[in-house]
Design a protein around this motif. Structure first.
Motif, PDB file in Angstrom:
ATOM      1  N   ARG A  22       0.840  -1.203   0.000  1.00  0.00           N
ATOM      2  CA  ARG A  22       0.000   0.000   0.000  1.00  0.00           C
ATOM      3  C   ARG A  22       0.878   1.257   0.000  1.00  0.00           C
ATOM      4  O   ARG A  22       0.627   2.214  -0.711  1.00  0.00           O
ATOM      5  CB  ARG A  22      -0.918  -0.005   1.228  1.00  0.00           C
ATOM      6  N   GLU A  23       1.944   1.233   0.798  1.00  0.00           N
ATOM      7  CA  GLU A  23       2.855   2.385   0.856  1.00  0.00           C
ATOM      8  C   GLU A  23       3.540   2.617  -0.492  1.00  0.00           C
ATOM      9  O   GLU A  23       3.668   3.760  -0.938  1.00  0.00           O
ATOM     10  CB  GLU A  23       3.902   2.161   1.945  1.00  0.00           C
ATOM     11  N   LEU A  24       3.959   1.535  -1.139  1.00  0.00           N
ATOM     12  CA  LEU A  24       4.586   1.665  -2.463  1.00  0.00           C
ATOM     13  C   LEU A  24       3.608   2.252  -3.480  1.00  0.00           C
ATOM     14  O   LEU A  24       3.972   3.128  -4.271  1.00  0.00           O
ATOM     15  CB  LEU A  24       5.096   0.313  -2.944  1.00  0.00           C
ATOM     16  N   ILE A  25       2.389   1.774  -3.442  1.00  0.00           N
ATOM     17  CA  ILE A  25       1.372   2.280  -4.372  1.00  0.00           C
ATOM     18  C   ILE A  25       1.087   3.754  -4.109  1.00  0.00           C
ATOM     19  O   ILE A  25       0.990   4.562  -5.042  1.00  0.00           O
ATOM     20  CB  ILE A  25       0.078   1.443  -4.273  1.00  0.00           C
ATOM     21  N   ASP A  26       0.986   4.111  -2.835  1.00  0.00           N
ATOM     22  CA  ASP A  26       0.745   5.514  -2.494  1.00  0.00           C
ATOM     23  C   ASP A  26       1.882   6.408  -2.980  1.00  0.00           C
ATOM     24  O   ASP A  26       1.645   7.497  -3.504  1.00  0.00           O
ATOM     25  CB  ASP A  26       0.551   5.680  -0.985  1.00  0.00           C
ATOM     26  N   GLN A  27       3.130   5.965  -2.820  1.00  0.00           N
ATOM     27  CA  GLN A  27       4.285   6.757  -3.253  1.00  0.00           C
ATOM     28  C   GLN A  27       4.287   6.932  -4.770  1.00  0.00           C
ATOM     29  O   GLN A  27       4.515   8.030  -5.279  1.00  0.00           O
ATOM     30  CB  GLN A  27       5.594   6.108  -2.801  1.00  0.00           C
ATOM     31  N   GLU A  28       4.004   5.848  -5.484  1.00  0.00           N
ATOM     32  CA  GLU A  28       3.962   5.938  -6.948  1.00  0.00           C
ATOM     33  C   GLU A  28       2.832   6.852  -7.408  1.00  0.00           C
ATOM     34  O   GLU A  28       2.973   7.583  -8.394  1.00  0.00           O
ATOM     35  CB  GLU A  28       3.838   4.551  -7.572  1.00  0.00           C
ATOM     36  N   SER A  29       1.730   6.828  -6.689  1.00  0.00           N
ATOM     37  CA  SER A  29       0.604   7.701  -7.021  1.00  0.00           C
ATOM     38  C   SER A  29       0.991   9.163  -6.850  1.00  0.00           C
ATOM     39  O   SER A  29       0.663  10.007  -7.690  1.00  0.00           O
ATOM     40  CB  SER A  29      -0.594   7.353  -6.134  1.00  0.00           C
ATOM     41  N   ILE A  30       1.700   9.465  -5.770  1.00  0.00           N
ATOM     42  CA  ILE A  30       2.161  10.839  -5.535  1.00  0.00           C
ATOM     43  C   ILE A  30       3.107  11.279  -6.646  1.00  0.00           C
ATOM     44  O   ILE A  30       2.996  12.382  -7.178  1.00  0.00           O
ATOM     45  CB  ILE A  30       2.834  10.960  -4.154  1.00  0.00           C
ATOM     46  N   ASN A  31       4.051  10.411  -7.017  1.00  0.00           N
ATOM     47  CA  ASN A  31       4.993  10.749  -8.092  1.00  0.00           C
ATOM     48  C   ASN A  31       4.253  11.061  -9.385  1.00  0.00           C
ATOM     49  O   ASN A  31       4.576  12.032 -10.080  1.00  0.00           O
ATOM     50  CB  ASN A  31       5.983   9.608  -8.317  1.00  0.00           C
ATOM     51  N   ALA A  32       3.259  10.248  -9.703  1.00  0.00           N
ATOM     52  CA  ALA A  32       2.490  10.453 -10.932  1.00  0.00           C
ATOM     53  C   ALA A  32       1.709  11.765 -10.867  1.00  0.00           C
ATOM     54  O   ALA A  32       1.634  12.502 -11.855  1.00  0.00           O
ATOM     55  CB  ALA A  32       1.553   9.272 -11.170  1.00  0.00           C
ATOM     56  N   GLN A  33       1.140  12.068  -9.699  1.00  0.00           N
ATOM     57  CA  GLN A  33       0.373  13.309  -9.547  1.00  0.00           C
ATOM     58  C   GLN A  33       1.268  14.528  -9.691  1.00  0.00           C
ATOM     59  O   GLN A  33       0.888  15.501 -10.360  1.00  0.00           O
ATOM     60  CB  GLN A  33      -0.321  13.337  -8.188  1.00  0.00           C
ATOM     61  N   VAL A  34       2.450  14.501  -9.085  1.00  0.00           N
ATOM     62  CA  VAL A  34       3.379  15.636  -9.176  1.00  0.00           C
ATOM     63  C   VAL A  34       3.803  15.836 -10.635  1.00  0.00           C
ATOM     64  O   VAL A  34       3.808  16.960 -11.139  1.00  0.00           O
ATOM     65  CB  VAL A  34       4.609  15.429  -8.263  1.00  0.00           C
ATOM     66  N   ALA A  35       4.139  14.747 -11.308  1.00  0.00           N
ATOM     67  CA  ALA A  35       4.544  14.838 -12.716  1.00  0.00           C
ATOM     68  C   ALA A  35       3.426  15.439 -13.561  1.00  0.00           C
ATOM     69  O   ALA A  35       3.670  16.318 -14.401  1.00  0.00           O
ATOM     70  CB  ALA A  35       4.922  13.455 -13.238  1.00  0.00           C
ATOM     71  N   GLN A  36       2.192  15.000 -13.325  1.00  0.00           N
ATOM     72  CA  GLN A  36       1.044  15.504 -14.084  1.00  0.00           C
ATOM     73  C   GLN A  36       0.807  16.980 -13.802  1.00  0.00           C
ATOM     74  O   GLN A  36       0.525  17.757 -14.715  1.00  0.00           O
ATOM     75  CB  GLN A  36      -0.212  14.683 -13.760  1.00  0.00           C
ATOM     76  N   LEU A  37       0.942  17.378 -12.549  1.00  0.00           N
ATOM     77  CA  LEU A  37       0.752  18.788 -12.191  1.00  0.00           C
ATOM     78  C   LEU A  37       1.781  19.686 -12.879  1.00  0.00           C
ATOM     79  O   LEU A  37       1.438  20.767 -13.372  1.00  0.00           O
ATOM     80  CB  LEU A  37       0.835  18.973 -10.674  1.00  0.00           C
ATOM     81  N   ILE A  38       3.025  19.242 -12.909  1.00  0.00           N
ATOM     82  CA  ILE A  38       4.079  20.031 -13.564  1.00  0.00           C
ATOM     83  C   ILE A  38       3.788  20.137 -15.059  1.00  0.00           C
ATOM     84  O   ILE A  38       3.846  21.225 -15.640  1.00  0.00           O
ATOM     85  CB  ILE A  38       5.467  19.418 -13.310  1.00  0.00           C
ATOM     86  N   PHE A  39       3.445  19.014 -15.679  1.00  0.00           N
ATOM     87  CA  PHE A  39       3.142  19.012 -17.110  1.00  0.00           C
ATOM     88  C   PHE A  39       1.976  19.953 -17.420  1.00  0.00           C
ATOM     89  O   PHE A  39       2.051  20.779 -18.335  1.00  0.00           O
ATOM     90  CB  PHE A  39       2.803  17.591 -17.581  1.00  0.00           C
ATOM     91  N   GLU A  40       0.892  19.831 -16.642  1.00  0.00           N
ATOM     92  CA  GLU A  40      -0.288  20.664 -16.900  1.00  0.00           C
ATOM     93  C   GLU A  40       0.006  22.149 -16.700  1.00  0.00           C
ATOM     94  O   GLU A  40      -0.439  22.980 -17.499  1.00  0.00           O
ATOM     95  CB  GLU A  40      -1.441  20.220 -16.003  1.00  0.00           C
ATOM     96  N   ALA A  41       0.748  22.493 -15.667  1.00  0.00           N
ATOM     97  CA  ALA A  41       1.071  23.903 -15.416  1.00  0.00           C
ATOM     98  C   ALA A  41       1.959  24.453 -16.529  1.00  0.00           C
ATOM     99  O   ALA A  41       1.758  25.590 -16.984  1.00  0.00           O
ATOM    100  CB  ALA A  41       1.755  24.046 -14.062  1.00  0.00           C
ATOM    101  N   ARG A  42       2.921  23.661 -16.966  1.00  0.00           N
ATOM    102  CA  ARG A  42       3.823  24.111 -18.039  1.00  0.00           C
ATOM    103  C   ARG A  42       3.063  24.318 -19.337  1.00  0.00           C
ATOM    104  O   ARG A  42       3.216  25.354 -20.002  1.00  0.00           O
ATOM    105  CB  ARG A  42       4.951  23.099 -18.247  1.00  0.00           C
ATOM    106  N   THR A  43       2.236  23.342 -19.709  1.00  0.00           N
ATOM    107  CA  THR A  43       1.521  23.457 -20.983  1.00  0.00           C
ATOM    108  C   THR A  43       0.466  24.564 -20.919  1.00  0.00           C
ATOM    109  O   THR A  43       0.245  25.261 -21.916  1.00  0.00           O
ATOM    110  CB  THR A  43       0.895  22.119 -21.406  1.00  0.00           C
ATOM    111  N   LYS A  44      -0.153  24.742 -19.762  1.00  0.00           N
ATOM    112  CA  LYS A  44      -1.124  25.836 -19.610  1.00  0.00           C
ATOM    113  C   LYS A  44      -0.437  27.188 -19.782  1.00  0.00           C
ATOM    114  O   LYS A  44      -1.017  28.128 -20.327  1.00  0.00           O
ATOM    115  CB  LYS A  44      -1.806  25.761 -18.249  1.00  0.00           C
ATOM    116  N   ALA A  45       0.816  27.280 -19.338  1.00  0.00           N
ATOM    117  CA  ALA A  45       1.589  28.517 -19.499  1.00  0.00           C
ATOM    118  C   ALA A  45       2.101  28.675 -20.924  1.00  0.00           C
ATOM    119  O   ALA A  45       2.683  29.710 -21.260  1.00  0.00           O
ATOM    120  CB  ALA A  45       2.753  28.532 -18.512  1.00  0.00           C
ATOM    121  N   GLY A  46       1.896  27.669 -21.758  1.00  0.00           N
ATOM    122  CA  GLY A  46       2.324  27.750 -23.150  1.00  0.00           C
ATOM    123  C   GLY A  46       3.825  27.607 -23.341  1.00  0.00           C
ATOM    124  O   GLY A  46       4.371  28.117 -24.323  1.00  0.00           O
ATOM    125  N   LEU A  47       4.473  26.929 -22.417  1.00  0.00           N
ATOM    126  CA  LEU A  47       5.927  26.774 -22.479  1.00  0.00           C
ATOM    127  C   LEU A  47       6.325  25.369 -22.911  1.00  0.00           C
ATOM    128  O   LEU A  47       5.673  24.399 -22.554  1.00  0.00           O
ATOM    129  CB  LEU A  47       6.553  27.051 -21.109  1.00  0.00           C
TER     130      LEU A  47
END
Length: 95
Positions: A22-47
């Motif tokens: 469960r801890e491993l799954i939670d950690q991987e989920s956090i990593n995926a969420q952070v990566a997605q947030l960075i991607f979305e913020a960057r593309t929204k900024a048009g960069l």
């Protein structure tokens, strides 16, 4: 378990009481969420990744790594640099 196509329910059933898994799954989920947030913020900024890298003083492969859901080396300092470069504020919460 009754039949379901709900991926979260399936994972919950498979994991059940395995706290380590469960801890491993939670950690991987956090990593995926952070990566997605960075991607979305960057593309929204048009960069592009290159443009964001230049704004924070790093190289494009580092931005690609930050946007990779399998990357687990997100540092608070780097996340703050990304937020500033995108004119955003970084928020962190315990739940």
């Amino acid at each position: 378990m009754r039949k379901t196509t709900d991926a979260v329910a399936v994972i919950d059933h498979l994991v059940e009481d395995d706290l380590e898994l469960r801890e491993l799954i939670d950690q991987e989920s956090i990593n995926a969420q952070v990566a997605q947030l960075i991607f979305e913020a960057r593309t929204k900024a048009g960069l592009s990744q290159q443009q964001l890298a230049e704004r924070i003083g790093t190289k494009q492969p580092n931005i690609a790594r930050l946007e990779d859901g399998d990357y687990d080396g997100h540092s608070l300092t780097m996340l703050q640099r990304v937020a500033r470069a995108l004119d955003q504020r970084l928020e962190i919460a315990f739940q």
